[in-house]
Design a protein around this motif. Sequence first.
Motif, mmCIF file in Angstrom:
data_model
loop_
_atom_site.group_PDB
_atom_site.id
_atom_site.type_symbol
_atom_site.label_atom_id
_atom_site.label_comp_id
_atom_site.label_asym_id
_atom_site.label_seq_id
_atom_site.Cartn_x
_atom_site.Cartn_y
_atom_site.Cartn_z
ATOM 1 N N PRO A 48 0.543 -1.046 -0.132
ATOM 2 C CA PRO A 48 -0.030 -0.184 -0.017
ATOM 3 C C PRO A 48 0.850 1.131 -0.119
ATOM 4 C CG PRO A 48 0.518 -1.065 1.972
ATOM 5 C CD PRO A 48 0.760 -1.823 1.356
ATOM 6 N N GLY A 49 0.279 2.139 -0.530
ATOM 7 C CA GLY A 49 1.060 3.605 -0.547
ATOM 8 C C GLY A 49 2.455 3.552 -1.100
ATOM 9 N N LYS A 50 2.331 2.344 -2.114
ATOM 10 C CA LYS A 50 3.604 3.190 -2.826
ATOM 11 C C LYS A 50 3.158 4.094 -4.413
ATOM 12 C CE LYS A 50 5.786 -0.030 -1.446
ATOM 13 N NZ LYS A 50 7.367 0.821 -1.288
ATOM 14 N N SER A 51 3.751 4.749 -4.607
ATOM 15 C CA SER A 51 4.154 5.484 -6.111
ATOM 16 C C SER A 51 3.442 5.126 -7.256
ATOM 17 C CB SER A 51 5.438 6.602 -6.099
ATOM 18 O OG SER A 51 6.176 5.374 -6.562
ATOM 19 N N GLN A 52 3.290 5.679 -8.307
ATOM 20 C CA GLN A 52 2.253 5.368 -9.669
ATOM 21 C C GLN A 52 3.921 5.118 -10.505
ATOM 22 O OE1 GLN A 52 -1.546 8.664 -9.868
ATOM 23 N NE2 GLN A 52 -0.010 7.595 -12.018
ATOM 24 N N LYS A 53 5.265 5.731 -10.349
ATOM 25 C CA LYS A 53 5.967 4.698 -10.917
ATOM 26 C C LYS A 53 5.986 3.587 -10.355
ATOM 27 C CE LYS A 53 10.966 6.159 -12.193
ATOM 28 N NZ LYS A 53 11.120 5.439 -12.488
ATOM 29 N N TRP A 54 6.966 3.935 -9.053
ATOM 30 C CA TRP A 54 6.657 2.604 -8.452
ATOM 31 C C TRP A 54 6.306 1.142 -9.029
ATOM 32 C CZ3 TRP A 54 4.643 -1.271 -5.933
ATOM 33 C CH2 TRP A 54 6.211 -2.654 -4.890
ATOM 34 N N ILE A 55 4.727 1.890 -8.949
ATOM 35 C CA ILE A 55 3.955 0.759 -9.237
ATOM 36 C C ILE A 55 4.026 0.085 -10.854
ATOM 37 C CG2 ILE A 55 1.190 -0.047 -9.711
ATOM 38 C CD1 ILE A 55 0.384 1.695 -7.435
ATOM 39 N N ALA A 56 4.313 1.428 -12.269
ATOM 40 C CA ALA A 56 4.105 1.249 -13.320
ATOM 41 C C ALA A 56 5.926 0.237 -13.469
ATOM 42 C CB ALA A 56 4.304 2.187 -13.764
ATOM 43 N N ASP A 57 6.338 0.718 -13.000
ATOM 44 C CA ASP A 57 7.342 0.177 -13.129
ATOM 45 C C ASP A 57 7.503 -1.235 -12.315
ATOM 46 O OD1 ASP A 57 9.032 1.642 -14.334
ATOM 47 O OD2 ASP A 57 10.122 2.595 -11.827
ATOM 48 N N LEU A 91 2.303 11.044 -6.193
ATOM 49 C CA LEU A 91 1.015 10.816 -5.749
ATOM 50 C C LEU A 91 1.282 9.103 -5.428
ATOM 51 C CD1 LEU A 91 -1.443 11.442 -8.455
ATOM 52 C CD2 LEU A 91 -0.674 12.444 -6.510
ATOM 53 N N ARG A 92 1.118 8.655 -4.549
ATOM 54 C CA ARG A 92 0.761 7.705 -3.664
ATOM 55 C C ARG A 92 -0.450 6.933 -3.800
ATOM 56 N NH1 ARG A 92 5.910 6.382 -2.354
ATOM 57 N NH2 ARG A 92 6.996 8.735 -1.974
ATOM 58 N N VAL A 93 -0.538 5.538 -4.155
ATOM 59 C CA VAL A 93 -2.035 4.714 -4.689
ATOM 60 C C VAL A 93 -2.393 3.984 -3.312
ATOM 61 C CG1 VAL A 93 -2.937 3.852 -6.467
ATOM 62 C CG2 VAL A 93 -1.411 4.959 -6.679
ATOM 63 N N ASN A 94 -3.129 3.958 -3.148
ATOM 64 C CA ASN A 94 -4.192 3.241 -2.143
ATOM 65 C C ASN A 94 -5.038 2.025 -2.571
ATOM 66 O OD1 ASN A 94 -2.273 3.305 0.349
ATOM 67 N ND2 ASN A 94 -2.540 5.601 -0.011
ATOM 68 N N LEU A 95 -5.679 0.438 -1.838
ATOM 69 C CA LEU A 95 -6.626 0.521 -1.697
ATOM 70 C C LEU A 95 -8.133 1.261 -1.241
ATOM 71 C CD1 LEU A 95 -6.587 -3.066 -1.967
ATOM 72 C CD2 LEU A 95 -6.491 -1.540 -4.107
ATOM 73 N N THR A 96 -9.373 1.298 -1.852
ATOM 74 C CA THR A 96 -10.060 1.870 -0.796
ATOM 75 C C THR A 96 -11.080 0.693 0.100
ATOM 76 O OG1 THR A 96 -12.135 2.099 -2.653
ATOM 77 C CG2 THR A 96 -10.420 3.666 -2.630
ATOM 78 N N GLU A 97 -11.825 1.075 0.804
ATOM 79 C CA GLU A 97 -12.642 -0.183 1.335
ATOM 80 C C GLU A 97 -13.001 -1.169 0.317
ATOM 81 O OE1 GLU A 97 -16.218 -0.799 4.247
ATOM 82 O OE2 GLU A 97 -14.875 1.384 4.295
ATOM 83 N N LYS A 98 -13.354 -0.253 -1.001
ATOM 84 C CA LYS A 98 -14.287 -1.058 -1.853
ATOM 85 C C LYS A 98 -13.431 -1.856 -2.524
ATOM 86 C CE LYS A 98 -16.687 -0.543 -5.896
ATOM 87 N NZ LYS A 98 -17.412 0.486 -7.000
ATOM 88 N N GLY A 99 -12.129 -1.433 -2.759
ATOM 89 C CA GLY A 99 -10.360 -2.058 -3.171
ATOM 90 C C GLY A 99 -10.186 -3.500 -1.857
#
Length: 159
Positions: A48-57, A91-99
């Motif tokens: 959780p909370g990784k950057s968009q760039k980290w996720i893309a890589d 930008l950090r990305v997290n799952l919502t409750e729905k996620g």
Amino acid sequence: MDEEKVEQLDDLFNKLIKQRFYKEFAAYDQLGIHPGQSQMIRLLHNYPGKSQKWIADHICIKPATMTIIIKKLEKAEIVQRISDERDKRVLRVNLTEKGQELFLKLDKIKRKLQEECFRNFNDEEIDVFYNLLIKMEKNVSNYSDEAVRRFMEHNGKYD
């Protein structure tokens, strides 16, 4: 090495991968998501909370494609983007409750597929199969980095 047997194994291996993918795709489609989105949901659950760039890589897609995926998931209220406190450009990305709820459904699908694939296998067969796949992965990893580099130069990232 028996070339005919190796050819049959290769065909069977490819057939198995396709069948598994098709079943997974059909199950995810019923949830309204694509396998690529499911991969990102799993990743965000585990990191959780990784950057968009980290996720893309990490999942080998272009940052622009990552933005499109995130916007779709954000619109569906599956993820949320939050500016990093130290660097507002990140930008950090997290799952919502729905996620998180969706992740649990995806995990259930994955476990069901695993059970289906390995039904009638005993522990020893699982161990042998595991070791054979590790051996195979080592064989292909010797050239996979170069193959991936050439593929990406020619076609961009995997997307």
